[in-house]
Design an enzyme around this catalytic site. Structure first.
Site: not given
Ligand SMILES: *Cc1c(COP(=O)(O)O)cnc(C)c1O
Length: 819
Positions: A355, A543-544, A549, A651, A655
């Site tokens: 990952h 995101k985190r 990022k 991911t 979304k």
């Molecule tokens: C999808 C999701 C992530 C991952 O987000 P990235 O933009 O891919 O880092 C992190 N936290 C939650 C709650 C999510 O639904």
């Protein structure tokens, strides 16, 4: 069980009164949630049993997905959706006076994960069940999920997330399936029939008790299992703590120490320090999970030489790598196999997903720690290492460098990725670019040795949760435009392409987006007391929080927009609402500084009369799956702006794309594949390409200071980080951020990409004004998002890694035509 609205209402009322002992007008929404949840859980029960029977009878290989994290979020809405009773229940509840959406809010969000990796595991479970694959999750039932984040005076404050406080209607405790897990002790060997047999003595025994959660497939009657393990004391208070010199309090201390094994999720998704408890957790999952897999296999009464044909163990990153030595241990020490036979079984059973390429996140454990905590497992790892290195020396005679680079144990550290690759028959990356980096850079030595072992499986998300459940109005428009085939075959979303410029469809799409923005705006109003202009661009970065990022790039750009408006108050810019959601690991100082900076920016731009109509910034606290479900459908712009080469896949990008947001992004992770599908027309690319980033890292040549000196806008924004002014009120200063950019030469190229990012943002502002153009791009994004559905990903795993076929649900015994 109910089959229509009327008998739903009937049954539900009875149950509600029976369960609470109250009259209808006295029950609370909490009661309604609990009664509805348990009613649906019971409805699932018969399908659950029938599915297990079908899987056993059909003899298909069972897939066990091992993951330290499952970020599943709430289950009620999704279970209703997948069972095909969502509308019945919504309408029935409505007639009884409750709003299903409100009731759903009473469910605790199961935050058993940090971010993308854990959410991926949850999306995969949904796809496995929905496609009818025999695929089950194995994880830990953390008593406390990821911390709850509060923002106080602009700072992150962490509170424990006791998600089980009110119980969990979905789980079923299975006392009959508990196993025990051994820690510590010393290994003794003795000879039995000319064979050395190893036994661990004086170990500490912990019970692993499974709690099973049903995973409901979409309208196919399949129900798989997510098995979450909880640690319990195996001591008997009277026997073990009743003797002289001992007492009841020793027992309580002991019990508490054992239970810590499944108490907390480690709130860090990028690196793990040498924490004994974390290692204990990993082994706890691996040992309990493997024992339970073996028990299930034992019921088939087949020889272990057929284990790999019937069982696939997949490990989600290296955290569950100990399944490899643990399965070796069980086969040799408990089942009497010799080394070679056991290894043949293990290495045909396990497959591994990598990952990350961030070197600080490559998992390593001190040899000493494994030797003490897991003495027998350590011996096996040592032997694996010796055999592996011996083989390498034969393969590459004289290349001692290569052998030590590739060794499993080196300089006192056990390298989990090396162990995982050696013991797996498949190793996959999570996006095309990421897999290329693994093959050609990070794991190059291993790729040269095992070229056939490496493959790519680009991540995907479940369109059921992220489109159908989170955005039912969009679902409706799609249904009315292209029919409903896309629900079972998400690549059919492509049919929407024909309507990208259709005025009627465009109108409907715009209307849905506006409605979703209004919903989010009222959430923001509730939380922040600010009315948001729903005609402004909703620009979202959720995101985190992590340096790579680059939330900082986004923040600096907002500061620049503010400065430009202040310098030229009549400046024409498209009004923007910037929305952030992000948790920072509690020990990650820089990330917390960035949260504070964003909140300072919000404070200033939201209150300055010259900017507040054009710029708004909100940091929404406690980003989680259920908050994501509110934000994602309302987004116009999706920020995917990591430094090229750092984000394995992402991911969140998928979304947002699926919900019609346009991406501003770098060519990183799965953005690369999004760009392949969307082109310049559908996406706003900016920034350094990975080759350029790598060249800079190799050869130097980048000077953050030079950009500071030559770009006035950048200089102004950076100075504002450390000088009293609009973003540093009351003597605050963001020294560490400033120095990371200048003194430490901006490891993530924030300043290098600033101008390019600002240009992309300018273009976004212009394009948004042309609502026909914008909506056609938005439809293009939805249409092309089927490629990023988890169903596509899981079919690839099934055929190319696990070699499994969907079970035939229609022919299973017992429950034909249940729906
Ligand atoms: C999808 C999701 C992530 C991952 O987000 P990235 O933009 O891919 O880092 C992190 N936290 C939650 C709650 C999510 O639904």
């Amino acid at each position: 069980m109910f089959t229509n609205k009327e008998n739903f209402k009937q049954e539900f009322k009875q149950r509600l009164i029976g369960k609470t002992g109250r009259q209808m007008h006295e029950v609370t929404e909490d009661d309604v949630y609990a009664a509805l949840g348990s009613m649906i859980r019971e409805r699932i029960g018969s399908d659950w049993a029938a599915t297990n029977r079908a899987y056993t009878e059909q003899g298909e290989r069972q897939v066990y997905y091992f993951s330290m994290e499952f970020l599943i979020g709430r289950l009620l809405g999704n279970n209703l959706l997948n069972l095909g009773v969502l509308d019945t229940v919504r309408e029935g509840l409505g007639e009884l006076g409750w709003d299903l959406e409100d009731i759903e809010e009473y469910e605790a969000d199961a935050g058993l994960g940090n971010g993308g990796l854990g959410r991926l595991a949850a999306c995969f479970l949904d796809s496995l069940a929905s496609l009818g694959y025999a695929g089950h999750g194995n994880g830990i039932r953390y008593k406390y999920g990821l911390f709850e984040q509060k923002i106080i005076d602009g700072h992150q404050v962490e509170l424990p997330d006791y998600w089980l406080q009110k119980g969990n209607v979905w789980e079923v405790r299975r006392d009959d399936k508990k196993v025990n897990v051994q820690f510590w002790g010393n290994v003794e060997s003795h000879e039995v029939n000319g064979r050395l047999v190893y036994e661990t003595q004086n170990s500490e025994t912990v019970w692993a008790v499974p709690y099973d959660v049903p995973v409901v497939g979409y309208e196919n009657s399949a129900v798989n299992t997510l098995r979450l393990w909880s640690a319990e004391s195996a001591a008997n208070p009277a026997r073990d703590f009743g003797g002289a010199g001992s007492n009841y309090y020793n027992f309580l201390d002991y019990k508490r120490s054992v239970e810590t094994v499944s108490e907390f999720l480690y709130p860090d998704d990028s690196n793990y320090e040498g924490k004994l408890l974390r290692l204990k957790q990993e082994y706890f999952l691996c040992s309990a999970g493997v024992q339970s897999v073996i028990r299930t296999f034992d019921k088939l009464h087949l020889p272990y030489t057929q284990l790999a044909e019937r069982v696939a163990i997949h490990i989600n990153d290296t955290h569950p790598t100990l399944v490899i030595p643990e399965l070796m241990r069980i086969l040799m020490d408990e089942k009497g196999f010799g080394w070679e036979e056991a290894w043949d079984i293990v290495s045909h059973t396990v497959s591994y997903t990598n990952h990350t390429i961030l070197s600080e996140a490559l998992e390593m454990w001190p040899e000493q720690m494994i030797r003490e905590l897991l003495p027998r497992v350590y011996m096996i790892i040592e032997e694996l290492n010796a055999r592996f290195c011996g083989m390498l020396l034969k393969q590459y005679p004289g290349d001692q460098d290569r052998v030590s680079r590739m060794a499993i144990i080196e300089s006192g550290q056990v390298k989990m990725a090396h162990l995982a690759i050696y013991g797996s028959y498949s190793v996959n990356g999570v996006a095309a670019l990421h897999t290329d980096i693994l093959k050609n850079r990070e794991m190059k030595d291993f790729y040269e040795l095992y070229p056939d072992r490496f493959n790519n499986k680009t991540n995907g998300i479940t369109h059921r949760r992220w489109l159908m459940h989170a955005n039912p109005d969009l679902e409706n428009v799609i249904d009315h435009t292209i029919g409903t085939a896309w629900k079972k075959q998400p690549d059919q979303l492509n049919e929407l392409l024909k309507y990208a410029n259709d005025a009627v469809v465009q109108d409907k799409i715009r209307h849905v987006k506006l409605k979703n923005k209004e919903r989010l705006a009222s959430y923001i109003y509730k939380k922040h007391g600010v009315s948001v202009d729903t005609n402004s661009i909703f620009d979202v970065q959720v995101k985190r929080l992590h340096a790579y990022k680059r939330q900082l790039l986004n923040a600096l750009h907002i500061m620049d927009l503010y400065n430009r408006i202040k310098e030229e108050p009549s400046l024409e810019i498209t009004p923007r609402t910037f929305i952030f959601g992000a948790k920072a690991a509690p020990g990650y100082y820089m990330a917390k500084q960035i949260i504070k900076l964003i909140n300072n920016i919000a404070q200033t731009v939201n209150n300055d009369p010259q900017t507040k109509d054009r710029l708004n910034v909100f940091f929404l606290e406690n980003y989680s799956v259920s908050l994501a479900e509110k934000i994602v459908p309302a987004a116009d712009v999706s920020e995917q702006i990591s430094t090229a080469g750092k984000e394995a896949s992402g991911t969140g990008n998928m979304k947002l794309m699926m919900n019609g947001a346009l991406t501003v992004g770098t060519l990183d992770g799965a953005n690369v594949e999004m760009y392949e599908s969307l082109g310049d027309e559908g996406m706003y690319l900016f920034g350094l390409r990975i080759e350029e980033v790598e060249k800079y890292y190799r050869e130097g040549g980048y000077s953050a200071q030079a950009i500071y000196n030559s770009d006035e806008r950048v200089k102004k924004v950076l100075d504002q980080l450390i000088q009293p002014g609009p973003f540093c009120q009351n003597g605050q200063s963001f020294d560490p951020i400033y120095h990371s950019l200048l003194s430490h030469n901006d490891e993530y190229f924030v300043l290098r990409d600033f101008a390019s990012y600002a240009d992309a943002q300018t273009q976004i502002g212009l394009d948004y004004q042309d609502s026909k153009l914008w909506t056609s791009k938005s439809i293009l994004n939805i249409a092309k998002s089927g490629r990023f559905a988890g169903d596509r990903t899981i079919k690839e795993y099934a055929t190319e890694i696990w070699g499994v076929n969907p079970a035939n649900m229609a022919s299973r015994s017992g429950l034909q035509g249940n729906h």
